[in-house]
Design an enzyme around this catalytic site. Structure first.
Site, PDB file in Angstrom:
ATOM      1  N   GLY A  34       0.790  -1.228   0.000  1.00 38.59           N
ATOM      2  CA  GLY A  34       0.000   0.000   0.000  1.00 38.59           C
ATOM      3  C   GLY A  34       0.819   1.273   0.000  1.00 38.59           C
ATOM      4  O   GLY A  34       0.300   2.350  -0.283  1.00 38.59           O
ATOM      5  N   ASP A  61     -11.676  -7.803   1.114  1.00 31.60           N
ATOM      6  CA  ASP A  61     -10.358  -8.121   1.642  1.00 31.60           C
ATOM      7  C   ASP A  61     -10.460  -7.989   3.157  1.00 31.60           C
ATOM      8  O   ASP A  61     -10.215  -6.939   3.721  1.00 31.60           O
ATOM      9  CB  ASP A  61      -9.335  -7.119   1.069  1.00 31.60           C
ATOM     10  CG  ASP A  61      -7.911  -7.568   1.348  1.00 31.60           C
ATOM     11  OD1 ASP A  61      -7.724  -8.677   1.870  1.00 31.60           O
ATOM     12  OD2 ASP A  61      -6.989  -6.785   1.052  1.00 31.60           O
ATOM     13  N   SER A 106      -3.934 -15.555   3.369  1.00 27.49           N
ATOM     14  CA  SER A 106      -3.209 -15.418   2.112  1.00 27.49           C
ATOM     15  C   SER A 106      -1.704 -15.329   2.356  1.00 27.49           C
ATOM     16  O   SER A 106      -0.908 -16.082   1.777  1.00 27.49           O
ATOM     17  CB  SER A 106      -3.733 -14.163   1.397  1.00 27.49           C
ATOM     18  OG  SER A 106      -2.827 -13.705   0.434  1.00 27.49           O
TER      19      SER A 106
END
Lengths: 512, 512
Positions: B181, B269, B277
């Site tokens: 991010g 998410d 994940s």
């Protein structure tokens, strides 16, 4: 800020591509495209097409092949039809952001109920093919986990408003609906002519089979055309008080059809979704009085009375809210109604009842009379308690048959084949006994294996029903088919399944 | 009883069709096919292909065109590759029932937690392309609504076991991971050579960008090949103690990549999905010690400390269960780390730090040293509290640079272009002031608009960071691009956005 603005890329020329992609909008682009650098896109990413004022979302496939030139965009048949611009005209293509209403779907997944406005936006997007399959699945999953009563109402209304909304210049417009699952059971085709013969308005729209061997629309198509538009439908109803047409063609609640096409493969079907689906169609059809038939039985959609009761309450709740007088009856769903399963065989049963033939199936006649009786009593001029007698009078006198012929003539010929399948095999009782049960699910599957509803004349003809005494070797039912392979498959399935499909008890148990 | 059995239909010949359908398996059949009556199928229905022992599910498209003959089945590129049978060989095609594990997904939607066995079956089916997009969406929605701690563990394990599982003949195998991010932020490419120079094993696998302008794999690819297989990767690690390769190529947790490809367009998410994940990849990579970097900032993935804390607990929980020593650090995610955004520009920053250039970005150097310090202290021989000094020693002495060159040489050249975008434009401060904020999300989007990561040399070079004083007209950042249209788009976006992207406060507020 968007990833690409149409003005900065040269537009592409539309090329029509002979690919049937069903509901899904699919476009094909050359990997050497002049208009965008296809590396930015990946196969199956979503793109937005724009031409003049038209906007449509589609799924992208890439090719290196001559199928489309670098300055062209290939539109598969369904998207070509929906986009409605001619081949050779220009279109711009940009990466498509997900529809905005998907934000609400995500919130729903997190447990926030949807507002009326959000539901309306979602349904509009779905009806306009802006949702991909996986986005539709997300919405269905969210609403399968819980649906508030407010959401149920908003969903029913939004779906009704997303397509054609029929208006009738009459106070009383009656309708009936069965939630399905019972083989045969073509009561609508008897109820409509009875009720129409009486003079009540009954503009019946029905569905085609999705997973069953026949829908009412498939069976009616044996006798008349069912894919007529809104204007033609209105003319038929004005002339005959009733009709029997396919709801899909008049575009009633189109979002519902799209939702169903994703619900089926995922096999999710909650009570609330079922009620919203049915009530949206009835709202769109402009019904004032609605009779709902809920068959209950071990292999029916509803296994018990308490399940049926909860469903009844939901139908009543939605009906009351929208000012539709809803009556729900719970019927016997233990076995098929009528003897035929498959469009042509069912049409034979229907006509036999209307013609008062001696060998017409009594159960189909009785159930149709009972349903018609309820509907007839919506007529304020009919004295309470006389509905059944009036229905029987209209049926026995031939008035209903006459009305059916009038409807058939008004809707026009369909051109469908009307022969029963020429390949036949009888399946016989493995031993003496009394028929104890008939598995509706398996019977439906068997009729589909034989070719129904694609082959209208394929299917099953039952010789025995629950309670009938049979001797070893006596035929239980006949398989009809046209296609070698399907016939062989159906026969194999029937043989391995015979004792199961129609529960002839063991000789020991059944012998007196 | 199935709808059709392979034995009763003649098989079709495989034809390879030049269509790139991405992840999705797509096959094309003639409407006049000899092997099945295509009316039974509709576009986008799911079919099962069988040939010898191979079975694969695919989505069906129909055509009337010469693209495939009536006795052929067209396999689009991805399914042709996955099926692995030559063109011209025979294949049977039947309607595909949904995968059995979907029953568990439906139960999950209804609120039933999934068992370990069910999760394993679901993940195996997903990894083998047996789930359609909408079926994957259904699973994701079900697990987004709630995930128990048992499900989180089972999901992490099942995903790890569905692909390659690396084993290292060492006690200590360290790894680091940032949840992403933050633009720039290529710490791995500095941390790995420092840690490897010390002699600790750090087999780093990274992802490529999905929605960002660069992943570590994209940036490393400017310097060396990253798509190397398991054997080559093992050789590099044995020779250099570390590597910097693309995780996708060694097939770590392939189901995770498939899930992500549906999560992204749906933009779902959850914390649990993120942890499963990441931890599935780390489990598969065989790490014993893992450092997780959670940047917190107003435009970062985590907006506040309490969110970061909850995520930290989840990472620790899963790590403890599987015997991975997990350490989580919360870092400053207010602005980019380093000056470049986009693969080549980021690679320049990395090399400047490793080379101890005078103008190397200090923030990137400091953050990398801090992370390396944590990892180095996993070495039992290193005295507690000396990690940072050791990291700085390895960096300042040029040992880390030497190790990086060794790794680059071992992985081999990638052939990627290494020039920065030749079309440039500087975006200047609209007035005097002090930089108050930099929007990471918008900066990432701007770099992508300019062409990153497809154009490795496209992106943004920042001249100012938070706290810097600027005068009106002084350049804030430079846009680099290669493509006319993308350059124009980026410039337009930057101009309309300038005050927003880098928050120069209004003159009134900022003037002393």
């Amino acid at each position: 800020m968007t990833l690409a603005q149409p003005s900065l890329r040269p537009p592409l020329k539309i090329r029509r591509i002979n690919l049937d992609t069903g509901r899904e909008n699919v476009v094909v682009i050359s990997r050497r495209s002049t208009a965008l650098r296809p590396e930015v896109f990946r196969g199956f990413s979503r793109v937005e097409l724009r031409s003049n004022a038209k906007v449509l979302l589609a799924t992208l496939i890439l090719t290196d092949d001559g199928m489309v030139a670098p300055d062209e965009l290939g539109l598969a048949e369904p998207v070509f039809r929906r986009f409605g611009e001619p081949a050779g005209s220009t279109v711009t293509v940009t990466p498509a952001p997900p529809p905005e209403s998907l934000d609400a779907v995500r919130a729903k997944i997190q447990g926030h109920p949807l507002s009326d406005t959000e539901i309306k936006a979602i349904i509009q997007d779905i009806a306009h093919y802006r949702y991909s399959d996986m986005e539709i699945a997300a919405f269905l999953m969210g609403s399968a986990s819980f649906m508030t009563s407010g959401e149920l109402l908003a969903l029913s209304r939004a779906m009704a408003e997303a397509g054609t909304q029929l208006k009738w210049e009459r106070q009383i417009v009656v309708d009936k609906h069965c939630i399905g699952g019972i083989p045969g059971n073509r009561t609508s085709m008897i109820v409509v002519p009875i009720v129409a013969a009486h003079g009540l308005t009954i503009p019946k729209t029905s569905s085609r089979a999705i997973t069953s061997p026949a829908g009412t629309a498939d069976t009616m198509e044996v006798l008349a055309r069912v894919d007529i538009g809104v204007e033609a439908m209105t003319e038929v109803v004005n002339a005959c008080h009733g009709c029997l047409v396919w709801g899909g063609h008049v575009n009633l609640s189109p979002a519902d059809d799209i939702l169903i096409s994703v619900e089926r493969p995922l096999a999710i079907d909650t009570r609330e979704q079922m009620v919203a689906s049915i009530m949206s169609k009835k709202l769109a059809a402009g019904s004032s009085h609605l009779l709902i038939d809920l068959p209950v039985g071990p292999s029916a959609k509803l296994a018990g009375a308490s399940e049926a009761m909860r469903l009844r309450k939901l139908f009543e709740f939605v009906g009351d809210h929208f000012g539709i007088a809803v009556e729900v009856i719970i019927s016997d769903g233990h076995q098929p109604i009528g003897n035929g399963v498959g469009p042509v065989l069912e049409a034979h049963d229907v006509m036999a009842v209307l013609q008062n033939d001696a060998d017409a199936p009594r159960d189909l006649r009785e159930k149709s009379l009972r349903l018609a009786a309820h509907l007839l009593e919506y007529d304020p001029d009919l004295r309470g308690g006389t509905g059944y007698a009036r229905a029987r009078e209209l049926l026995d006198s031939g008035a209903a048959l006459k009305q059916m012929h009038k409807i058939i003539e008004a809707q026009g010929p369909s051109g469908a084949k009307t022969e029963v399948g020429n390949m036949t095999a009888d399946v016989s009782a493995p031993h003496d006994g009394v028929i104890e049960a008939i598995d509706c699910l398996r019977l439906n599957r068997l009729a589909r294996t034989a070719g129904a509803p694609i082959d209208k004349g394929a299917g099953i003809k039952l010789f025995k029903k629950i309670g009938d005494r049979v001797e070893q070797g006596e035929p239980l039912y006949r398989i009809h088919a046209f296609d070698d392979a399907q016939f062989a498959l159906a026969l194999a399935a029937a043989k391995s399944d015979a004792g199961y499909l129609i529960g002839v008890p063991t000789a020991e148990k059944s012998r007196p």
